[in-house]
Motif scaffolding. Structure first.
Motif, PDB file in Angstrom:
ATOM      1  N   GLU A 140       3.489   2.258  -2.853  1.00 16.05           N
ATOM      2  CA  GLU A 140       3.191   3.682  -4.088  1.00 16.05           C
ATOM      3  C   GLU A 140       3.135   2.940  -5.593  1.00 16.05           C
ATOM      4  O   GLU A 140       2.704   3.320  -6.302  1.00 16.05           O
ATOM      5  CB  GLU A 140       4.842   4.245  -3.957  1.00 16.05           C
ATOM      6  N   GLY A 178      -3.734   5.990  -0.311  1.00 14.26           N
ATOM      7  CA  GLY A 178      -3.360   6.597  -1.340  1.00 14.26           C
ATOM      8  C   GLY A 178      -2.225   7.944  -0.704  1.00 14.26           C
ATOM      9  O   GLY A 178      -1.209   8.378  -1.251  1.00 14.26           O
ATOM     10  N   GLN A 217      -3.409  -1.163   0.821  1.00 12.77           N
ATOM     11  CA  GLN A 217      -2.979   0.080   1.969  1.00 12.77           C
ATOM     12  C   GLN A 217      -2.095  -0.251   2.976  1.00 12.77           C
ATOM     13  O   GLN A 217      -1.914  -2.219   3.127  1.00 12.77           O
ATOM     14  CB  GLN A 217      -4.243   0.626   2.342  1.00 12.77           C
ATOM     15  N   LYS A 267      -7.250   4.384  -5.619  1.00 13.15           N
ATOM     16  CA  LYS A 267      -6.489   4.563  -4.299  1.00 13.15           C
ATOM     17  C   LYS A 267      -7.327   3.743  -2.951  1.00 13.15           C
ATOM     18  O   LYS A 267      -8.951   3.874  -3.854  1.00 13.15           O
ATOM     19  CB  LYS A 267      -6.870   6.373  -3.689  1.00 13.15           C
ATOM     20  N   GLU A 305       0.063   1.876  -6.942  1.00 19.03           N
ATOM     21  CA  GLU A 305      -0.373   2.527  -7.549  1.00 19.03           C
ATOM     22  C   GLU A 305       0.583   4.199  -8.821  1.00 19.03           C
ATOM     23  O   GLU A 305      -1.087   4.067  -9.652  1.00 19.03           O
ATOM     24  CB  GLU A 305      -0.968   4.557  -6.713  1.00 19.03           C
ATOM     25  N   GLU A 306       1.109   3.821  -8.991  1.00 16.77           N
ATOM     26  CA  GLU A 306       1.590   4.368 -10.515  1.00 16.77           C
ATOM     27  C   GLU A 306       1.987   3.477 -11.496  1.00 16.77           C
ATOM     28  O   GLU A 306       1.046   4.052 -12.524  1.00 16.77           O
ATOM     29  CB  GLU A 306       3.300   4.400  -9.818  1.00 16.77           C
TER      30      GLU A 306
END
Ligand code: NAD
Length: 499
Positions: A187, A10, A200, A196, A190-191
């Protein structure tokens, strides 16, 4: 000079290996960023984080997992222009084409929102006396994907959306040529609410890929790229006991029958042959007109269209047809193959070798080329050029044209242009190629169907996206259960059919 990162746990994490690759702006030939190339230790750190996070994610019910993807779709739409701009800057394709790259990934995300339905198992009531049997699809655990430069948004999404919808953690090793969009996608996920460690991004080259191939915890590998690397990853990954699917190169033939609408066929060849500078695995790189008269008519229609093509940087406006190729090495390789075509006797009808774009002399622009009278023994026919070069092979009959497509080692896509339903049907039925277009030059299946070639264009069995992706990213577990009153009567020692 911008230094890009990995996206691990994250967070944006700086590379620690000390090794970097240059990320170019293909339009100017300038280095615009440096991307870190991960070591096996850096990859291992991502795997440990993924392994820790994954069981809780798999335990989230599929509907809630799907809601993260729903939100992700909103965010992709919100940031479409930003994503397309970042993509064009590193890849070189035009802005509308870059937005299309994001869009075709987004459509697979939308499909994966159907995870609750797609993950439903099977159930047989009363398979035997008091016995029920059911199967369920469970996540694999930690999965990984290795993606090519030519679709830096679409192909990562084709992999991580189904993997994550199924409850897996996913480690993406994107192309080192255009890594910014993959980082932005992580990103945004995750938003959208993804915990997390579930998605990746580990940047890198062969060292990171080998670390993936030999890591015990990683259960599956998806790969899209060139055939030699696909073959290597498939062989090595399978030998390590992993589930692997690899999609490789292409040499897509478009058969043009004498009864085809020649204007339609020529327009189709322009888009499919030169769009994205020919850097698409579904690009048409071989036109096969049937009969000399068809060939002459087709070439006559193609030449003025090719001469009108506008080549330029993505910043030059909406009327640019295609941009630069990805690297100086790619440009050199294309021009070397063009020269080999000339040397081996093909007729270079449109010669783009002297193409020079004023103000962008150091960019990797390649002019459009058209060859006629190409034969199957020539390098330009055998090899994937991956540039704005269309080869014409004249066939004497439909059977000869079909045989050309069938004998080529690649079998990704193909198309036939004709007004005759019987010929089209025969072609679709007999050709040994995975994706077939009838009067459609680039027959990329939509998200709810599956994408995959045959022959040397694929290693493995299941296709990308559609229902196959939910099979690839899950394992089946089948439970036979009995709740009888008489179990206490004693054990059974014979392997019995259910009566
Ligand atoms: P590539 O094979 O050079 O690279 C693909 C990935 O493999 C990248 O992430 C790269 O870092 C990695 N890689 C490169 N060399 C490696 C090595 N020696 N060992 C381990 N990993 C390595 O492909 P590319 O140039 O990025 O992409 C273009 C190719 O991808 C073309 O052949 C195209 O036809 C093919 N492609 C196929 C499909 C499909 O679905 N069949 C889709 C898109 C692109």
């Amino acid at each position: 000079m911008q230094e890009l990162t990995h996206y691990i746990g994250g967070e944006h994490v700086k590379g620690t290996s000390g090794r970097f690759a240059d990320v170019m702006n293909p339009a100017t030939g300038e280095v615009q960023a440096k991307v870190p190339l991960a070591s096996a230790d850096e990859l291992d750190r991502a795997v440990q984080i993924a392994a820790e996070a994954q069981p809780a994610w798999a335990a989230v019910n599929p509907q809630r997992r799907a809601r993260v993807l729903m939100k992700f779709v909103d965010l992709l739409n919100r940031d479409m222009d930003k994503l397309a701009e970042a993509l064009s800057r590193e890849h070189g394709k035009t802005l509308p084409d870059a937005a299309g790259d994001v869009q075709r990934g987004l459509e697979v995300v939308e499909y994966c929102i159907g995870a609750p339905q797609l993950l439903k198992g099977e159930y047989t009531d009363s398979a035997g006396p008091g016995i029920d049997m059911y199967s369920m699809r469970q996540a694999l655990g930690v999965t990984a994907g290795i993606t090519p430069f030519n679709f830096p948004a679409m192909i990562p999404m084709w992999m991580f959306a189904p993997a994550i919808a199924c409850g897996n953690a996913f480690i993406l090793k994107p192309s080192e040529r255009d890594p910014s969009v993959p980082l932005m996608l992580a990103e945004l996920m995750e938003e959208a609410g993804l915990p997390k460690g579930i998605l990746q991004v580990v940047n890198g080259d062969k060292e990171a890929v080998d670390a993936i191939l030999y890591h015990d915890v990683i259960q599956s590998i998806g790969f899209v790229g060139s055939t030699p690397i696909a073959e290597y990853i498939y062989g090595t990954g399978c030998a390590q006991g992993k589930r692997v699917q690899c999609f490789g190169g292409a040499k897509n033939h478009m058969i043009v029958m004498p009864d085809a609408d020649m204007d339609q066929a020529a327009d189709a060849l322009i888009g499919a042959g030169y769009g994205a500078a020919g850097e698409r695995c579904m690009a048409i790189s071989v036109a096969v007109p049937v009969g000399d008269e068809t060939a002459d008519r087709l070439i006559e229609k193609l030449v003025p269209r090719i001469e009108k093509l506008k080549v330029g940087p993505y910043t030059a406006g909406a009327d640019v047809d295609y941009g630069p190729v990805v690297t100086a090495a790619a440009k050199e390789n294309i021009l070397r193959l063009v020269q080999s075509g000339v040397d081996q006797g093909a007729e270079l009808v449109v010669d783009g070798r002297d193409f020079n774009l004023q103000g962008y002399e150091n960019g990797f622009f390649v002019g459009a080329h058209l060859f006629d009278k190409v034969t199957p023994d020539m390098d330009i026919y055998k090899k994937e050029i991956f540039g704005p070069v269309l080869s014409t092979v004249r066939a004497g009959s439909y059977e000869e044209a079909l045989k050309l497509a069938m004998d080529h080692e690649y079998g990704n896509g193909t198309a036939i242009f004709t007004r005759d339903g019987d010929t089209a049907r025969d072609f679709a039925s007999r050709v040994n190629v995975g994706m077939v277009g009838v009067n459609v030059p680039i027959p990329v299946p939509l998200a709810y169907h599956t994408f995959g070639g045959w022959k040397k264009s694929v290693f493995g069995d299941l296709n990308q996206h559609g229902p196959d992706a939910f099979k690839f990213y899950t394992r089946t577990k089948t439970v036979t259960s009995r709740w009888p009153s008489g179990l206490k009567e004693g054990g059974e020692f014979h392997f019995k059919p259910m009566d």
